[in-house]
Design a protein around this motif. Structure first.
Motif, PDB file in Angstrom:
ATOM      1  N   UNK A   1      -5.442  -9.469  14.868  1.00 59.11           N
ATOM      2  CA  UNK A   1      -5.513 -10.544  13.870  1.00 59.11           C
ATOM      3  C   UNK A   1      -4.187 -11.278  13.720  1.00 59.11           C
ATOM      4  N   UNK A   2      -3.160 -10.758  14.401  1.00 58.35           N
ATOM      5  CA  UNK A   2      -1.819 -11.352  14.369  1.00 58.35           C
ATOM      6  C   UNK A   2      -1.259 -11.408  12.951  1.00 58.35           C
ATOM      7  N   UNK A   3      -1.456 -10.293  12.229  1.00 58.82           N
ATOM      8  CA  UNK A   3      -0.873 -10.189  10.890  1.00 58.82           C
ATOM      9  C   UNK A   3       0.227  -9.132  10.922  1.00 58.82           C
ATOM     10  N   UNK A   4       1.303  -9.316  10.150  1.00 63.81           N
ATOM     11  CA  UNK A   4       2.412  -8.352  10.163  1.00 63.81           C
ATOM     12  C   UNK A   4       2.069  -7.067   9.426  1.00 63.81           C
ATOM     13  N   UNK A   5       2.597  -5.959   9.912  1.00 66.44           N
ATOM     14  CA  UNK A   5       2.537  -4.671   9.211  1.00 66.44           C
ATOM     15  C   UNK A   5       3.968  -4.212   9.019  1.00 66.44           C
ATOM     16  N   UNK A   6       4.401  -4.152   7.778  1.00 72.18           N
ATOM     17  CA  UNK A   6       5.794  -3.817   7.484  1.00 72.18           C
ATOM     18  C   UNK A   6       5.900  -2.384   6.994  1.00 72.18           C
ATOM     19  N   UNK A   7       6.936  -1.700   7.446  1.00 68.22           N
ATOM     20  CA  UNK A   7       7.296  -0.378   6.925  1.00 68.22           C
ATOM     21  C   UNK A   7       8.758  -0.446   6.479  1.00 68.22           C
ATOM     22  N   UNK A   8       9.213   0.431   5.605  1.00 64.15           N
ATOM     23  CA  UNK A   8      10.563   0.334   5.042  1.00 64.15           C
ATOM     24  C   UNK A   8      11.669   0.417   6.096  1.00 64.15           C
ATOM     25  N   UNK A   9      12.742  -0.353   5.834  1.00 65.91           N
ATOM     26  CA  UNK A   9      13.926  -0.316   6.706  1.00 65.91           C
ATOM     27  C   UNK A   9      14.823   0.872   6.384  1.00 65.91           C
ATOM     28  N   UNK A  10      14.842   1.244   5.114  1.00 65.10           N
ATOM     29  CA  UNK A  10      15.719   2.339   4.705  1.00 65.10           C
ATOM     30  C   UNK A  10      15.132   3.062   3.497  1.00 65.10           C
ATOM     31  N   UNK A  11      15.672   4.243   3.242  1.00 60.07           N
ATOM     32  CA  UNK A  11      15.206   5.076   2.127  1.00 60.07           C
ATOM     33  C   UNK A  11      16.405   5.669   1.393  1.00 60.07           C
TER      34      UNK A  11
ATOM     35  N   UNK B   1       2.026  -4.273   3.694  1.00 61.85           N
ATOM     36  CA  UNK B   1       3.346  -3.699   3.439  1.00 61.85           C
ATOM     37  C   UNK B   1       3.140  -2.244   3.053  1.00 61.85           C
ATOM     38  N   UNK B   2       3.575  -1.322   3.910  1.00 61.00           N
ATOM     39  CA  UNK B   2       3.386   0.094   3.639  1.00 61.00           C
ATOM     40  C   UNK B   2       4.625   0.686   2.979  1.00 61.00           C
ATOM     41  N   UNK B   3       4.390   1.398   1.885  1.00 65.45           N
ATOM     42  CA  UNK B   3       5.448   2.116   1.186  1.00 65.45           C
ATOM     43  C   UNK B   3       4.944   3.536   0.952  1.00 65.45           C
ATOM     44  N   UNK B   4       5.766   4.387   0.378  1.00 64.50           N
ATOM     45  CA  UNK B   4       5.321   5.742   0.104  1.00 64.50           C
ATOM     46  C   UNK B   4       5.092   6.533   1.381  1.00 64.50           C
ATOM     47  N   UNK B   5       4.326   7.584   1.277  1.00 67.34           N
ATOM     48  CA  UNK B   5       4.118   8.490   2.404  1.00 67.34           C
ATOM     49  C   UNK B   5       3.283   7.862   3.512  1.00 67.34           C
ATOM     50  N   UNK B   6       2.443   6.885   3.175  1.00 65.79           N
ATOM     51  CA  UNK B   6       1.651   6.216   4.200  1.00 65.79           C
ATOM     52  C   UNK B   6       2.528   5.535   5.238  1.00 65.79           C
ATOM     53  N   UNK B   7       3.706   5.070   4.811  1.00 67.65           N
ATOM     54  CA  UNK B   7       4.588   4.351   5.732  1.00 67.65           C
ATOM     55  C   UNK B   7       5.008   5.235   6.902  1.00 67.65           C
TER      56      UNK B   7
ATOM     57  N   UNK C   1       0.833  -1.196   0.000  1.00 68.24           N
ATOM     58  CA  UNK C   1       0.000   0.000   0.000  1.00 68.24           C
ATOM     59  C   UNK C   1       0.869   1.248   0.000  1.00 68.24           C
ATOM     60  N   UNK C   2       0.679   2.085  -1.018  1.00 67.94           N
ATOM     61  CA  UNK C   2       1.453   3.316  -1.123  1.00 67.94           C
ATOM     62  C   UNK C   2       0.565   4.531  -1.220  1.00 67.94           C
ATOM     63  N   UNK C   3       1.160   5.641  -1.649  1.00 71.29           N
ATOM     64  CA  UNK C   3       0.410   6.877  -1.773  1.00 71.29           C
ATOM     65  C   UNK C   3       0.405   7.672  -0.485  1.00 71.29           C
ATOM     66  N   UNK C   4      -0.608   8.518  -0.324  1.00 70.09           N
ATOM     67  CA  UNK C   4      -0.689   9.401   0.837  1.00 70.09           C
ATOM     68  C   UNK C   4      -2.136   9.502   1.313  1.00 70.09           C
TER      69      UNK C   4
ATOM     70  N   UNK D   1      -1.512 -14.415  -3.530  1.00 67.99           N
ATOM     71  CA  UNK D   1      -2.265 -13.274  -4.028  1.00 67.99           C
ATOM     72  C   UNK D   1      -1.647 -12.001  -3.475  1.00 67.99           C
ATOM     73  N   UNK D   2      -1.478 -10.995  -4.338  1.00 67.03           N
ATOM     74  CA  UNK D   2      -0.879  -9.726  -3.929  1.00 67.03           C
ATOM     75  C   UNK D   2      -1.684  -8.576  -4.528  1.00 67.03           C
ATOM     76  N   UNK D   3      -1.979  -7.587  -3.710  1.00 61.86           N
ATOM     77  CA  UNK D   3      -2.587  -6.334  -4.159  1.00 61.86           C
ATOM     78  C   UNK D   3      -1.556  -5.232  -4.016  1.00 61.86           C
ATOM     79  N   UNK D   4      -1.287  -4.523  -5.100  1.00 62.02           N
ATOM     80  CA  UNK D   4      -0.401  -3.352  -5.040  1.00 62.02           C
ATOM     81  C   UNK D   4      -1.246  -2.142  -5.396  1.00 62.02           C
ATOM     82  N   UNK D   5      -1.435  -1.259  -4.427  1.00 60.78           N
ATOM     83  CA  UNK D   5      -2.258  -0.082  -4.654  1.00 60.78           C
ATOM     84  C   UNK D   5      -1.504   1.156  -4.199  1.00 60.78           C
ATOM     85  N   UNK D   6      -1.391   2.143  -5.075  1.00 60.44           N
ATOM     86  CA  UNK D   6      -0.747   3.405  -4.713  1.00 60.44           C
ATOM     87  C   UNK D   6       0.715   3.468  -5.102  1.00 60.44           C
ATOM     88  N   UNK D   7       1.215   4.689  -5.177  1.00 58.52           N
ATOM     89  CA  UNK D   7       2.600   4.938  -5.579  1.00 58.52           C
ATOM     90  C   UNK D   7       3.564   4.528  -4.473  1.00 58.52           C
TER      91      UNK D   7
END
Length: 589
Positions: free
Chosen positions: A255-265, A215-221, A192-195, A310-316
Motif C-alpha cells: 500500500x506504500x504506507x510508512x511503518x515507524x518504530x522508535x529511534x531510541x528508548x 506508528x508502533x510504540x510499546x512492546x509491539x514495536x 499503536x502500543x501495548x503487546x 485523523x489520529x487513532x491512539x490505541x494501547x500503552x
C-alpha cells in the motif's frame, strides 16, 4: 440496531424494562472525565423509560470495582441522587418479578443484586438468563464496553424479552466505534502500543488497510524491529510474532504506507552507576531494559502526525517490561492535544492512553475515547460483537420507494419469509395495481429474486434481505402508500420454539404489523403444521390490542381453500402429497 430513541415511546407505558448498566461508567466518572458524558447518557436512558411510564429494573456488576465495600443499597442511593428519582435496592435477581410483585406498586425503579455474585452470568446460563429477565418485556442494553462478551445479562436475557434495544450510551459508543474505520479525513495515522502482536494481528492488518501510516510504540514495536532484522533483546520478542509482523510489513509495502518504530528508548541498566540512559533502538545490548520512548522517537512522531487530519491512539506507549512511571505517554498526549487544536480528529483507546490525555487536556469531551480497549480490538479483528447482535436490528438504509416501484402510493402487500419469491411474482402478475414486497432472511434467495425482477423489468415487486421480526416496522413505516395485506406462510416450526430468540411470529412483529396495517387491512396466516398455525393466530389475537379478529366464521375453523388464489411453492408441495393446510385470515377493525 434498533435504538431506544426509535422505539415507540407509547409502547413503554406500563411495561417492565430490564436495563443493563456499565458499572465503570457509574462508579468511575469524574466531572472532567470523558466518562461523565457516558454517565449523562446512561441517566438519560433511565429517565426516558421512567418518564414514559415504564417500570425499570437495573442490573450491573459492581463487585469487581476498586471499592469492595460498595453495596446495592449504596449504589441505589447514589443513583437516586443522580436521577433525582427513588431507586429501590432489591434482594436477589432470580424470579424477582414473581417474588416481589407487590414491591412494584410503590416504586418504579429497582436495582437488582450485584451480577458479580453469580457465576451463571459469565457462563451465559440459559436458566439464569430466564430468571434474570423474569417478568420483563423489554431489554435495554446500555453497557457497550461489555458488548464483546457473551453474558447472561447482555445476550442471554435478549431471548426472553419481546424487544431488545440499545440505550443512549450504548448507541453513541457504537456510533463512535464506527468512526475508527471511517477514512474520509486524511492523512489518517494510527499510533499503536501495548503487546500481544499475534493476538492482534488481524486487527493490525485491518488498520494497515485503512490508515495512511502506522506508528508502533510499546512492546509491539520490538516485533516489527525483529521482523526487519534489527537486533532486539530476546526478552523483548514475543513467541510466534515475527511471522505475523512480516506479513504486516508486506501489506504496508504493497500500500506504500510508512511503518515507524522508535529511534531510541530510555533504558534501565543493571549497573548502579548509571541506572537510566538513552539508547538507540539498534544498540540495545544485554544489561539494558527498554522502559519508555526516547526523545528522538518522540520528536519523530511529532513530525509524522503534525499534518494529520485523523489520529487513532490505541494501547500503552511504554514497553510493558517493568512497572515504572513513564513520560512518553504524557508527551504523546501533549502532541495529540496540539493536533486536535489544529483541526485533527483524535480517537483514544485504552485506559493508559485515556488517562494520559485526561492528565494534560481540559477538553476530553472533544475527543473520541474508549476506556475499554477490548471492544475496539475485537471490532478491528472483524469479529461480531455478541452484545450488538443480540439486539433487535433496524433496517440500516433509507429505502427509495420511488425508484423501486413505478407508483409507490399503490396498496402494499408484504410476504414475510418470501423464500424463492414464486408466490409474490404470481401475485404481482395478477394484482397489477398493487405493490408487493418480500422480506426474506436468506440473502442468496433475495439476490436471485432481485435478479429476476431486473431481468423482467418488474416495477411492482421488490425483495429485501432482512430479519422481518425486528425490522418490519423500520422498513414498512417509510412506505408512502397503505399496507393492506401481510402474509406469513409456513414458517419453519423450529423458529417457533419458545426458547428460540428469533422465532418469526412474536410480539414485536405482531405489534408492528397491527400498527402499520390500514383499517380493514388483513393478515393471511397458513402452515402445514396445525400447532404452528394455532400459535401464530394466538399471538396476533393476544398482542393485537383488540384491533384484530378472524375474518368470517367463529374463528375455530380453518379455511379450506387458499383465499388469495395463489399458492406458494411449499403449499403446492403439501397439497400434492395430500396433506392439509391450516389457513386463517385476520382483519384489523
Amino acid at each position: 440496531m434498533f435504538r431506544k430513541r426509535n422505539f415507540p415511546v407509547e409502547k413503554l407505558s406500563g411495561e417492565v424494562v430490564l436495563v443493563r448498566l456499565d458499572s465503570t461508567v457509574l462508579l468511575e466518572s469524574l466531572p472532567s472525565d470523558s466518562r461523565s458524558l457516558s454517565l449523562n447518557r446512561t441517566l438519560a436512558t433511565i429517565k426516558h423509560l421512567h418518564n414514559a411510564g415504564a417500570k425499570v429494573l437495573l442490573i450491573s456488576n459492581w463487585g469487581q470495582s476498586a471499592d469492595p465495600m460498595i453495596s446495592s443499597e449504596f449504589l441505589a442511593d447514589y443513583l437516586s441522587s443522580l436521577l433525582q428519582l427513588k431507586v429501590v435496592p432489591a434482594s436477589g435477581v432470580s424470579n424477582f418479578m414473581e417474588a416481589n410483585a407487590g414491591e412494584l406498586q410503590y416504586a418504579d425503579i429497582f436495582l437488582l443484586d450485584d451480577l458479580a455474585k453469580h457465576r451463571e452470568e459469565v457462563s451465559n446460563c440459559l436458566e439464569f438468563s430466564k430468571k434474570l429477565s423474569s417478568g420483563a418485556t423489554i431489554f435495554v442494553n446500555d453497557a457497550f464496553s461489555l458488548s464483546h462478551k457473551i453474558l447472561a445479562s447482555t445476550v442471554g436475557v435478549a431471548r426472553f424479552c419481546h424487544a431488545s434495544i440499545a440505550g443512549f450510551c450504548f448507541e453513541e459508543e457504537l456510533n463512535q466505534l464506527l468512526t475508527i474505520i471511517d477514512t474520509s479525513r486524511r492523512p489518517y495515522y494510527a499510533i499503536i502500543g501495548g503487546s500481544n502482536f499475534s493476538r492482534k494481528s488481524a486487527a493490525l492488518h485491518h488498520l494497515a488497510s485503512k490508515c495512511d501510516g502506522l506508528v508502533f510504540v510499546g512492546k509491539l514495536a520490538f516485533q516489527v524491529m525483529k521482523a526487519l532484522g534489527l537486533p532486539v533483546p530476546a526478552f523483548c520478542v514475543e513467541q510466534n510474532a515475527v511471522g505475523e509482523a512480516l506479513k504486516l510489513i508486506k501489506l504496508a509495502e504493497s500500500r506504500k504506507i510508512p511503518m515507524y518504530y522508535p529511534d531510541d528508548f530510555w533504558c534501565l541498566s543493571d549497573s548502579s552507576t548509571k541506572p537510566l540512559d538513552i539508547v538507540r533502538s539498534d544498540e540495545i545490548v544485554s544489561g539494558w531494559t527498554p522502559v519508555d520512548l526516547g526523545p528522538s522517537s518522540l520528536k519523530r512522531i511529532s513530525s509524522l502526525i503534525s499534518g494529520c487530519k485523523k489520529i487513532l491512539w490505541v494501547g500503552s506507549s511504554d514497553c510493558g517490561l517493568l512497572k515504572r512511571n513513564t513520560v512518553g505517554a504524557s508527551e504523546l498526549a501533549q502532541m495529540l492535544e496540539t493536533t486536535r487544536k489544529s483541526g485533527c480528529d483524535v480517537i483514544v483507546v485504552g485506559g493508559a492512553a485515556c488517562k494520559a490525555l485526561a492528565g494534560i487536556s481540559t477538553s476530553s469531551p472533544q475527543y473520541t475515547m474508549f476506556h475499554s480497549a477490548s471492544v475496539v480490538w475485537e471490532f478491528l479483528k472483524g469479529r461480531t460483537l455478541p452484545g450488538v447482535t443480540a439486539l433487535d436490528k433496524a433496517y440500516p438504509h433509507d429505502i427509495k420507494w420511488n425508484t423501486i416501484f413505478s407508483d409507490p402510493t399503490r396498496p402494499l402487500v408484504v410476504d414475510i419469509g418470501s423464500g424463492n419469491g414464486l408466490f409474490l411474482f404470481e401475485m404481482a402478475r395478477r394484482w397489477k395495481y398493487s405493490n408487493f414486497l418480500g422480506l426474506e432472511i436468506n440473502e442468496k434467495l433475495v439476490t436471485r429474486c432481485l435478479d429476476y425482477v431486473l431481468q423482467c423489468n418488474l416495477k411492482n415487486v421488490h425483495f429485501i434481505s432482512a430479519n422481518a421480526t425486528s425490522t418490519f416496522r423500520s422498513i414498512v413505516s417509510s412506505y408512502p402508500g397503505d399496507l393492506v395485506l401481510v402474509a406469513i406462510q409456513c414458517p419453519n416450526p423450529d423458529f417457533n420454539k419458545e426458547e428460540h430468540r428469533w422465532r418469526m411470529v412474536q410480539r414485536i412483529l405482531v405489534e408492528a404489523i397491527i400498527d402499520l396495517l390500514v383499517t380493514s387491512g388483513k393478515v393471511f396466516l397458513q402452515s402445514d403444521i396445525e400447532a404452528v398455525a394455532i400459535r401464530m393466530k394466538e399471538q396476533f389475537i393476544l398482542y393485537g390490542k383488540g384491533e384484530v379478529s378472524v375474518d368470517g366464521g367463529d374463528g375455530t375453523e380453518w379455511i379450506d381453500e387458499n383465499p388469495l388464489g395463489v399458492r406458494s411453492d411449499w403449499e403446492r408441495h403439501v397439497i400434492g402429497r395430500g396433506a392439509p393446510m391450516y389457513r386463517t385470515i385476520l382483519i384489523k377493525a
